[in-house]
Design an enzyme around this catalytic site. Structure first.
Site, mmCIF file in Angstrom:
data_model
loop_
_atom_site.group_PDB
_atom_site.id
_atom_site.type_symbol
_atom_site.label_atom_id
_atom_site.label_comp_id
_atom_site.label_asym_id
_atom_site.label_seq_id
_atom_site.Cartn_x
_atom_site.Cartn_y
_atom_site.Cartn_z
ATOM 1 N N ARG A 87 0.824 -1.204 0.000
ATOM 2 C CA ARG A 87 0.000 0.000 0.000
ATOM 3 C C ARG A 87 0.860 1.257 0.000
ATOM 4 O O ARG A 87 0.470 2.272 -0.551
ATOM 5 C CB ARG A 87 -0.903 -0.015 1.236
ATOM 6 C CG ARG A 87 -1.760 1.193 1.390
ATOM 7 C CD ARG A 87 -2.859 0.972 2.405
ATOM 8 N NE ARG A 87 -2.326 0.820 3.752
ATOM 9 C CZ ARG A 87 -3.045 0.360 4.782
ATOM 10 N NH1 ARG A 87 -4.295 0.005 4.602
ATOM 11 N NH2 ARG A 87 -2.516 0.269 5.962
ATOM 12 N N TYR A 88 2.025 1.195 0.666
ATOM 13 C CA TYR A 88 2.941 2.343 0.689
ATOM 14 C C TYR A 88 4.090 2.027 -0.250
ATOM 15 O O TYR A 88 4.526 0.876 -0.327
ATOM 16 C CB TYR A 88 3.490 2.546 2.103
ATOM 17 C CG TYR A 88 2.433 2.757 3.150
ATOM 18 C CD1 TYR A 88 1.742 3.965 3.221
ATOM 19 C CD2 TYR A 88 2.117 1.758 4.066
ATOM 20 C CE1 TYR A 88 0.769 4.170 4.185
ATOM 21 C CE2 TYR A 88 1.152 1.958 5.035
ATOM 22 C CZ TYR A 88 0.484 3.163 5.096
ATOM 23 O OH TYR A 88 -0.472 3.348 6.046
ATOM 24 N N ARG A 91 7.236 0.077 1.470
ATOM 25 C CA ARG A 91 7.145 -1.093 2.356
ATOM 26 C C ARG A 91 5.928 -1.938 2.030
ATOM 27 O O ARG A 91 4.911 -1.418 1.579
ATOM 28 C CB ARG A 91 7.163 -0.691 3.828
ATOM 29 C CG ARG A 91 6.131 0.325 4.246
ATOM 30 C CD ARG A 91 6.720 1.158 5.419
ATOM 31 N NE ARG A 91 5.713 1.996 6.070
ATOM 32 C CZ ARG A 91 5.372 3.201 5.628
ATOM 33 N NH1 ARG A 91 5.906 3.693 4.524
ATOM 34 N NH2 ARG A 91 4.473 3.903 6.268
ATOM 35 N N CYS A 100 -2.130 -18.033 14.291
ATOM 36 C CA CYS A 100 -1.595 -17.211 15.388
ATOM 37 C C CYS A 100 -1.382 -18.079 16.609
ATOM 38 O O CYS A 100 -1.917 -19.190 16.712
ATOM 39 C CB CYS A 100 -2.573 -16.094 15.759
ATOM 40 S SG CYS A 100 -2.709 -14.797 14.505
ATOM 41 N N CYS A 104 -7.203 -13.180 19.117
ATOM 42 C CA CYS A 104 -7.734 -12.049 19.875
ATOM 43 C C CYS A 104 -9.159 -11.774 19.399
ATOM 44 O O CYS A 104 -9.438 -11.813 18.205
ATOM 45 C CB CYS A 104 -6.869 -10.817 19.641
ATOM 46 S SG CYS A 104 -5.128 -11.101 20.050
ATOM 47 N N CYS A 107 -9.603 -8.901 16.750
ATOM 48 C CA CYS A 107 -8.629 -8.879 15.645
ATOM 49 C C CYS A 107 -9.228 -8.298 14.374
ATOM 50 O O CYS A 107 -10.319 -8.673 13.959
ATOM 51 C CB CYS A 107 -8.142 -10.303 15.363
ATOM 52 S SG CYS A 107 -7.020 -10.415 13.955
ATOM 53 N N ARG A 109 -8.050 -8.864 11.497
ATOM 54 C CA ARG A 109 -7.961 -9.889 10.443
ATOM 55 C C ARG A 109 -8.707 -11.145 10.875
ATOM 56 O O ARG A 109 -8.402 -12.244 10.422
ATOM 57 C CB ARG A 109 -6.494 -10.218 10.117
ATOM 58 C CG ARG A 109 -5.732 -9.062 9.514
ATOM 59 C CD ARG A 109 -4.590 -9.494 8.599
ATOM 60 N NE ARG A 109 -3.934 -8.324 8.037
ATOM 61 C CZ ARG A 109 -2.820 -7.777 8.510
ATOM 62 N NH1 ARG A 109 -2.180 -8.322 9.537
ATOM 63 N NH2 ARG A 109 -2.313 -6.703 7.948
ATOM 64 N N ASP A 267 -10.093 -1.193 15.140
ATOM 65 C CA ASP A 267 -10.643 -1.200 13.777
ATOM 66 C C ASP A 267 -12.084 -1.707 13.753
ATOM 67 O O ASP A 267 -12.571 -2.301 14.711
ATOM 68 C CB ASP A 267 -9.761 -2.073 12.876
ATOM 69 C CG ASP A 267 -8.409 -1.423 12.619
ATOM 70 O OD1 ASP A 267 -8.389 -0.243 12.222
ATOM 71 O OD2 ASP A 267 -7.375 -2.107 12.813
ATOM 72 N N ASP A 304 -6.271 3.345 11.246
ATOM 73 C CA ASP A 304 -6.131 2.778 9.913
ATOM 74 C C ASP A 304 -7.438 3.115 9.202
ATOM 75 O O ASP A 304 -8.500 2.606 9.574
ATOM 76 C CB ASP A 304 -5.923 1.254 10.025
ATOM 77 C CG ASP A 304 -4.917 0.778 9.005
ATOM 78 O OD1 ASP A 304 -5.086 1.135 7.824
ATOM 79 O OD2 ASP A 304 -3.984 0.064 9.391
ATOM 80 N N LYS A 311 -2.629 4.490 7.392
ATOM 81 C CA LYS A 311 -2.683 4.851 8.815
ATOM 82 C C LYS A 311 -2.363 6.327 8.965
ATOM 83 O O LYS A 311 -1.414 6.802 8.353
ATOM 84 C CB LYS A 311 -1.626 4.071 9.582
ATOM 85 C CG LYS A 311 -1.984 2.648 9.879
ATOM 86 C CD LYS A 311 -0.885 2.029 10.742
ATOM 87 C CE LYS A 311 -0.862 0.533 10.599
ATOM 88 N NZ LYS A 311 -0.558 0.074 9.235
#
Ligand SMILES: *Cc1c(COP(=O)(O)O)cnc(C)c1O
Length: 342
Positions: A87-88, A91, A100, A104, A107, A109, A267, A304, A311
């Site tokens: 996206r950037y 990076r 994971c 969480c 989360c 995702r 989010d 975000d 972000k």
């Protein structure tokens, strides 16, 4: 080491879920996987304490709000090759695995983690072809999922292959492992992180109660070995949405040689509304923290932007236009003037 808790009957047997709730929770855990690793289970004092709330399934997750999204930060909107989010310009994020060490309940995702497993060799080859053809990418961020659930050998091989591109300034790993599964921070794992290109670790932790003796020792082993550590925290209602609570976390991290990097506004993940504060509440907490803590222990509060627009810092404003320059607010809330050069 006991096995991780992955089912409702096991959570009930561990005293972390009430048997009367099992029927109501069944659809929640069918949609969003449960996994509580033993080291983290050992620091849960009660199901509704700040650690329990983060990782134990709740009937609140069945409440989906109209503003919530399946892909809240737009990972899929910027995916030139499957498994890579770019996206950037400088990076990119490599989703090495969708697994994971803990799932969480907030989360962002949560729709993708849990079942898809680890990237195939073919998918990884396609990603490396894209990276080799895109030298503007100066940093690869390994996330997922949590890359540190992979074996030291597998993770080390990816890190070596990234370093061999010759185009990267740094490799970054975003992980919960040193805190929730500190036994994975072995000498072999630390060796895998050390190579010709610096690997920065960004440790996800949300409450000082997560930092038990084993987690602290694992962070110490990493820093002693010369691995630079940052932290990221999600602002969570009922977990850490008070200045005193975040102050205790950031002070502990600072003592442990971990620089707090980001405080994420929660989010718009589906079924996570009970964790979300308003942005105004987050700004008030940050303003309070600015007066209590060294700037070196203060993270940047970020949002975000939903849809994959990036972000941005959303700290409280300290500056507004004034006569000949600016009105500046100090940490006690008093305003002062600042005059710009004419
Ligand atoms: C968060 C994020 C990054 C990393 O951003 P930094 O500000 O460098 O930490 C990179 N790519 C994507 C797609 C992200 O969501």
């Amino acid at each position: 080491m006991p096995a991780p808790l992955t089912t409702l009957p096991r959570l009930v047997a561990a005293g972390l879920t009430d048997a009367s709730e099992v029927a109501a929770l069944a659809p929640v855990v069918a949609e969003f996987r449960v996994l509580v690793p033993p080291a983290l289970a050992s620091v849960i004092g009660a199901p509704d304490d700040p650690v329990g709330r983060q990782v134990l399934p709740s009937v609140n997750e069945a409440v989906i709000r109209p503003e919530e999204l399946a892909d809240p930060i737009g990972d899929r909107a910027h995916e030139p090759v499957p498994g890579l989010t770019h996206r950037y310009p400088d990076r990119a994020i490599l989703h090495l695995t969708q697994t994971c060490a803990v799932y969480c309940r907030f989360c962002f995702r949560r729709e993708t983690v849990g079942d898809a497993g680890t990237l195939s060799d073919t998918a990884l080859d396609a990603i490396f072809a894209h990276l080799a053809a895109t030298p503007a990418i100066r940093e690869v961020i390994l996330t997922g999922g949590d890359p540190m659930v992979l074996s030291a050998r597998r993770l080390g091989a990816v890190i070596d292959r990234l370093a061999a591109l010759g185009t990267l300034d740094a490799i970054r790993i975003h992980t919960r492992v040193p805190v929730v599964a500190p036994e994975r921070i072995t000498a072999a794992m630390i060796r895998a992180l050390k190579g010709p290109v610096t690997v920065w670790l960004v440790v996800h932790t949300n409450h000082v109660q997560e930092l038990g003796a084993e987690a602290r020792a694992a962070l110490g082993r990493l820093v002693d070995a010369g691995v630079p550590l940052l932290s990221q925290t999600v602002l969570l209602r009922g977990v850490n949405d008070r200045a005193e609570v975040l102050e205790a976390l950031f002070r502990a991290l600072y003592r442990l040689r971990v620089k707090p990097y980001y405080l994420h506004h929660c989010d718009l993940a589906r079924g996570a509304g009970h964790f979300r504060t308003s942005i105004a509440a987050g700004q008030a907490i940050m303003a309070d923290l600015r007066g209590r803590l060294t700037g070196a222990a203060l993270p940047t509060y970020v949002l975000d932007i939903p849809g994959g627009h990036g972000k941005v810092p959303i700290a409280p404003g300290y500056l507004e236009p004034g006569p000949g320059g600016w009105l500046v607010t100090d940490p006690q809330g008093r305003t002062h003037t600042y005059t710009d050069p004419a």
